[in-house]
Structures are given as structure tokens and as C-alpha cells.
Write a protein that holds these residues in place. Sequence first.
Motif, short mmCIF file in Angstrom:
data_model
loop_
_atom_site.label_atom_id
_atom_site.label_comp_id
_atom_site.label_asym_id
_atom_site.label_seq_id
_atom_site.Cartn_x
_atom_site.Cartn_y
_atom_site.Cartn_z
N GLU A 170 -18.35 81.12 -40.36
CA GLU A 170 -17.14 81.16 -41.19
C GLU A 170 -17.36 82.03 -42.42
O GLU A 170 -18.43 81.99 -43.03
CB GLU A 170 -16.80 79.74 -41.64
CG GLU A 170 -15.42 79.59 -42.21
CD GLU A 170 -14.40 79.32 -41.14
OE1 GLU A 170 -13.39 80.04 -41.11
OE2 GLU A 170 -14.58 78.40 -40.35
N HIS A 172 -17.17 82.60 -46.15
CA HIS A 172 -17.17 81.61 -47.22
C HIS A 172 -17.22 82.32 -48.56
O HIS A 172 -17.14 83.55 -48.65
CB HIS A 172 -18.35 80.64 -47.05
CG HIS A 172 -19.68 81.33 -46.91
ND1 HIS A 172 -20.32 81.94 -47.96
CD2 HIS A 172 -20.47 81.53 -45.83
CE1 HIS A 172 -21.46 82.45 -47.55
NE2 HIS A 172 -21.58 82.23 -46.25
N GLN A 234 -17.28 77.55 -36.97
CA GLN A 234 -18.42 77.04 -37.73
C GLN A 234 -19.01 75.81 -37.04
O GLN A 234 -20.24 75.67 -36.93
CB GLN A 234 -17.99 76.71 -39.16
CG GLN A 234 -19.13 76.33 -40.09
CD GLN A 234 -19.93 77.53 -40.54
OE1 GLN A 234 -19.60 78.66 -40.22
NE2 GLN A 234 -20.99 77.29 -41.30
N LYS A 418 -19.87 75.19 -54.64
CA LYS A 418 -19.84 74.42 -53.41
C LYS A 418 -18.78 73.34 -53.52
O LYS A 418 -18.25 73.08 -54.60
CB LYS A 418 -21.21 73.77 -53.13
CG LYS A 418 -22.31 74.76 -52.79
CD LYS A 418 -23.61 74.05 -52.42
CE LYS A 418 -24.68 75.05 -52.04
NZ LYS A 418 -25.95 74.38 -51.63
N ASP A 423 -21.04 71.25 -49.28
CA ASP A 423 -20.85 72.28 -48.27
C ASP A 423 -20.43 73.60 -48.93
O ASP A 423 -19.87 73.61 -50.03
CB ASP A 423 -19.76 71.86 -47.27
CG ASP A 423 -20.19 70.67 -46.44
OD1 ASP A 423 -21.41 70.51 -46.24
OD2 ASP A 423 -19.31 69.90 -46.00
N VAL A 424 -20.66 74.69 -48.21
CA VAL A 424 -20.19 75.99 -48.67
C VAL A 424 -18.67 76.04 -48.54
O VAL A 424 -18.10 75.55 -47.56
CB VAL A 424 -20.83 77.12 -47.84
CG1 VAL A 424 -20.26 78.47 -48.24
CG2 VAL A 424 -22.35 77.12 -48.03
N VAL A 425 -17.99 76.60 -49.50
CA VAL A 425 -16.53 76.63 -49.53
C VAL A 425 -15.99 77.70 -48.59
O VAL A 425 -16.43 78.85 -48.63
CB VAL A 425 -16.02 76.89 -50.96
CG1 VAL A 425 -14.50 76.92 -50.98
CG2 VAL A 425 -16.55 75.84 -51.91
N ARG A 426 -15.05 77.32 -47.74
CA ARG A 426 -14.39 78.31 -46.87
C ARG A 426 -13.51 79.20 -47.73
O ARG A 426 -12.75 78.75 -48.58
CB ARG A 426 -13.54 77.61 -45.81
CG ARG A 426 -14.33 76.81 -44.81
CD ARG A 426 -13.41 76.05 -43.87
NE ARG A 426 -12.70 76.94 -42.95
CZ ARG A 426 -11.38 77.10 -42.92
NH1 ARG A 426 -10.62 76.47 -43.79
NH2 ARG A 426 -10.83 77.90 -42.03
N LEU A 427 -13.60 80.49 -47.49
CA LEU A 427 -12.90 81.45 -48.32
C LEU A 427 -11.38 81.32 -48.18
O LEU A 427 -10.64 81.47 -49.14
CB LEU A 427 -13.35 82.88 -47.96
CG LEU A 427 -13.03 83.99 -48.94
CD1 LEU A 427 -13.35 83.58 -50.36
CD2 LEU A 427 -13.80 85.25 -48.56
#
Length: 637
Positions: A170, A172, A234, A418, A423-427
Motif C-alpha cells: 500500500e 503510505h 496490503q 503513524k 500502523d503506517v498511515v494509508r496515504l
Amino acid sequence: TTEIYTLSLHDALPICSTSASAATAGAAELAPTSLSTVLGAVTEISKAAQQKAFPGVAAPVNVAVSKRDGDFQNNTAMALFGMLKASGNMPAAIKAPKDVAETLAAAMQECDSEGIFAKVEPVAGFVNIWISKSWQAARVQNIVKYGVLPPPTEKKKAIVDFSSPNVAKEMHVGHLRSTIIGDTICRMLEFSGHEVERVNHVGDWGTQFGMLISHLKAVFPDYATKPPPIADLQQFYKDAKKIFDEDEDFKKRAHEEVVRLQSGDGSSRYAWGQICDVSRREFEKVYGRLEVKLTEVGESFYNEYIPPVLEHLQQTGVTSDSDGALVIFPPGTVHEQPLIVRKSDGGFGYDSTDMAAVWYRLFEKQAKWIVYVTDAGQASHFELIFAAAKYAGWVEPATRIDHVPFGLVCGPDGKKYKTRSGDVVRLVDLLDEAVSRMYAVTVEHNTERVERTKAEAEAHGHVAEDVALSDEEIREASRVLGYGAVKYADLKSNRNSNYIFDYDRMLDPRGNTAVYMLYTGARLCSILRKAGAEVGSAPAQALLAQTTLTLEHPAELAVAGALIRFQEALERATSTLLPNHLCEYVYDLCGKVSSFVRECKVLGSPEQNSRVLLVTASILTIKQTLALLGIGFLDKI
């Protein structure tokens, strides 16, 4: 494509008279494609004056924007005095740097055949320079007549490598800066006249694809006849990785798939292509929102180039053997690890691909300027790649290769951005949140404005004007404001620094934000509507033909001074690949414009027609600058 030509000093400065006839006589009938910067024009006059006053003395001309008196300063006198003294050919009349400055000032006035200078004043070891009101006015009027023009430039073929997400992962927040900064650099280069290729060097090759292909075949056995319905790429990757880590049989099949994929097996290649297609659709959701155009040229593209490129490197003697691996130790670098262009097992990695990509871009594409936009953590890698390319003799003196690094995106707490869960942020989610917040604010402001207008009309016994925006207009405004705010928040700071991603800051209409710039532009458009002279309308064209811009009020002069320095700001941002210079410029311009509309009455004033021209030039310049930053424009909010 329109060819960019460099104007002569005379052509670049056509208008130097206060009369309408003189103002139009010097202007070319055909709109120029570029204009010299004001600083460039002043520097050229200063060079001619120096040659006239002190022939044979080749001191570098040092002209800069003044921080105190005047608009510019010629700071060459001190250096000239030193060179004259060292040469033993000091003129009898020259006793000190002050005398050099006086001689230069007199020569500058003689060489100013176009009447650019209102005043030239020698002070100690430098010369203060004031630009004439009439010349500034004529230059601003040319913006209204011809539009906003770039500075002259030597046209180059440029390749900008940016964004570059990995297939099956994904996009991000980590991809945000590369995409935004890279797109703006492309826009600046394109507007300046360069031929630009926007390259998306996606990660579409490597051992992880054996894992993904094996999982695809297991979960969607009919993938060859029915496109796999992968809704969450993802999660698909995470599931494959979990099985890979826990199941030895699966891991073995995955390694076998890698071999089949790299050897060109049709079934594996087809499965690989389907995974890539799913990723492309997901990537496009981000690129579509940001209005970013890219041409995908992934890692896989360079596979066929790697063997011949490595053979060439071996033949030229720049490689060496290191425990069975083929490596390059570029001279002059201090890195402990060399470039490993072929692994000891005969495989290829990132170093191999990037060397092949440089070769392809320099020789196949004939690029003269290559720009890589990646995070700062890859700086040492690209330093080695560039050094190796130079060591191999690939890079000509006129060719430019740049790594454009950038810092991290941090949350309001100053830590890496985050979600609350870590979690990593979805763009996509991050961008949509900005639009959603702006929609709520815009709806509220629209309601307040309608009620305020109605109350004012009732108080004066009038029928209320319909000032309400439609829902479609509100949604479009929210889109431009939201996405623009995210972009500007990234671009306004030096890209080498980390920056704080904070919705409250970036959506503030009162600070150094895109929202403030867009509100300023919309306010100016409202003035033109009330004057019946919207940009591009027939009344506006008639006004331009009949009116000569005059600049008398200090606020008018401040706006004009900012408008005519657009080329300088763009030239500085382009040469340094630092978009924040353009942000600083448009923020300064909007501040001066806001002061102007507060201090100078436009509608109904004796100077209305002239001031409408100044408002028009301001709109065009703000709009063009925002466009270079990838930000839209709104004529009403």
C-alpha cells in the motif's frame, strides 16, 4: 513544443516610459516565451558599466537584493579596488573603495539605456539601486498582457525519478513527500522550458514476488481465466509473508517461482503481471487525488540491460572482484561498502538495477539532467551510484545528476507519523481526511456568509444577494483546499528537514498555508467580479488596451516589486531544487496583496482602472505559482 529563447537586454526590458504610447511601442507583437529576471537585468547593466569604467579588470559582478536602502545593491566595489591595487594599474582618481563605487554608479547610469533605474547612489564600498516606477509598472502590465512568463533557460532533457512505491504494498505516508516534491520539481522544470520525463521507478521485481505468486496461485487457482479479486493488497502481502515464514514447503515453492519468473516462465509472468495491475489501480487512487502524472518504468524494465552494462564496466576496468562478487570502489568516496553490481551467487540487486538505469537514462534517453527524489536515508547509495557513473566516464561535464533527499513526515508529537495503533498511515485515508475537514469548515462558512448577507440586506431594506455556493462548488473547493493544504505544508519548509503533519496547522486560513493563499486569490477575484473585469473577459481586455498602470501608493509599489520578481524565485527554486523558495515567494506576495487591498480602495476610486490591472496581475501570478506547487485555484470560496 515552443522553443525557449533568451531575450537580449533590450528585448527583455522593452518598456521604460510613463506614456501609454511609449509603453506599447517597445513591446513585441508576439508574446515572448520568457523574460529575464529583474536581478539578471540589473546585473547585465552592472557588468556593462564595470567594463566601461574599468576595462580589462575581470572582477566578478556581485549584485544582490538590498536588505536596507534601495531595491538592489552592487557590491563589487571592494573587490574591484583590491584587484586594481594588486595589478599596479590603479587610476589616479581612485583612492578608496568609495571612489570605485562612485565611478561605477556614474557608469551604471550611462549604461541604463532603458531607464530601469530611478536612482543609483554610491555609498562607501557599494552602490544602492532603486528601480523606476514606470519600468515596474510596464513589467507588471506585461503580466496582464502576456501572462506569467518563466525566466530564460538553456533547455535540457530531464528525467525525474520520484514516488517509486513497491508493488503489492500500500502507498503510505512515507511516499507522500517523494510524490509531492517530485511532481513540483517536474512542474517547475516543465514551465521553465525543459523537456521532462516523469519516471515512476516502482519496485516490481525481486525475491518477494516468488512468495506473492505462490500465494496467488494457492488462493486464486483460476487466476489465469478470472482476474483475482484482491480487495486489500496490503493484507494479501501480510498473509503471504506469514505463510512464507511458517511453512517450509511454501517457502520452497516461492523460491522456485522466483527462478521461473526470472527465466521468463509464461505462467509466472502472467501471475506477476496481475499482481502489478492490482497495485497500479491502488497507486492511481493516490495519483488521481493529487493530480500527479507519472510514467511507470519499474525495476523489471532494466533486467535486460544489466548484463551488457556490467560487461561494459568490466571492459573499462572500473570493477573488481571481492570474494566472488563484482564491485566498484569509486575513487574519492569514503564509504566502507562498495557498490555490489553482481552478487557472489551471480544475482543482481539494487546496485545493479540503478547502474543499469543510469546508463539507460544517459545513453538511451540522452538525458542531460537526472533527478532522484528519495528519502535522505538513501543519500549514501546515490552518492556511490553517481560517483561510479562518473568513474566509468558516462557523465559529461554539462550533464547534471542530483539526489533530492527529504526528511521524515512527523505527527504533532514530533515522532514518525503513524496511526494510534502504530500502523503506517494509508496515504489515501490521510488525503481524504484533509478534504473531509475542509468540507465541514466550508459548509459552516457558507451558511454564515448567507445569513450575514441576508441580515445586512434586511437592515438596509434591500433584497439579499444570492451568495450561497452550491454543494458541488463546496465539494470542489474542499478538494482544492484539502489537497492543496497537504501539498503546501510539505513544500513550504526546506525538504531536507522533517516536517510536522498537523491538520490544524495546514488548514488554518490565517497562517502560511495554502488555505490562506487560496482565500487571498478568491478575494481578488471577487474584486474583479464587482468591477466587471474578470480575467480573460472582454471588458478586461478593453481595460488593458485603454489603461496604463501607475504606481504611486507604497502598497501598490510593494505588490509590483513582488510581482516582477517571480522569475527570480522560480530560477532559485529550480536551480537548487528547493520548492520552498516558491512557497516563500507566494506567501510574501499574498501578504503584500492583502495589505494593498486594505490600504488602497480599488472599486470606485479614481485609480480603479489602474488598480484593477494590478489585481489582475496578482491573480495571474498567484495562480501560476500555486500551479507550479501542484495546487489548484478557486475564484470563489
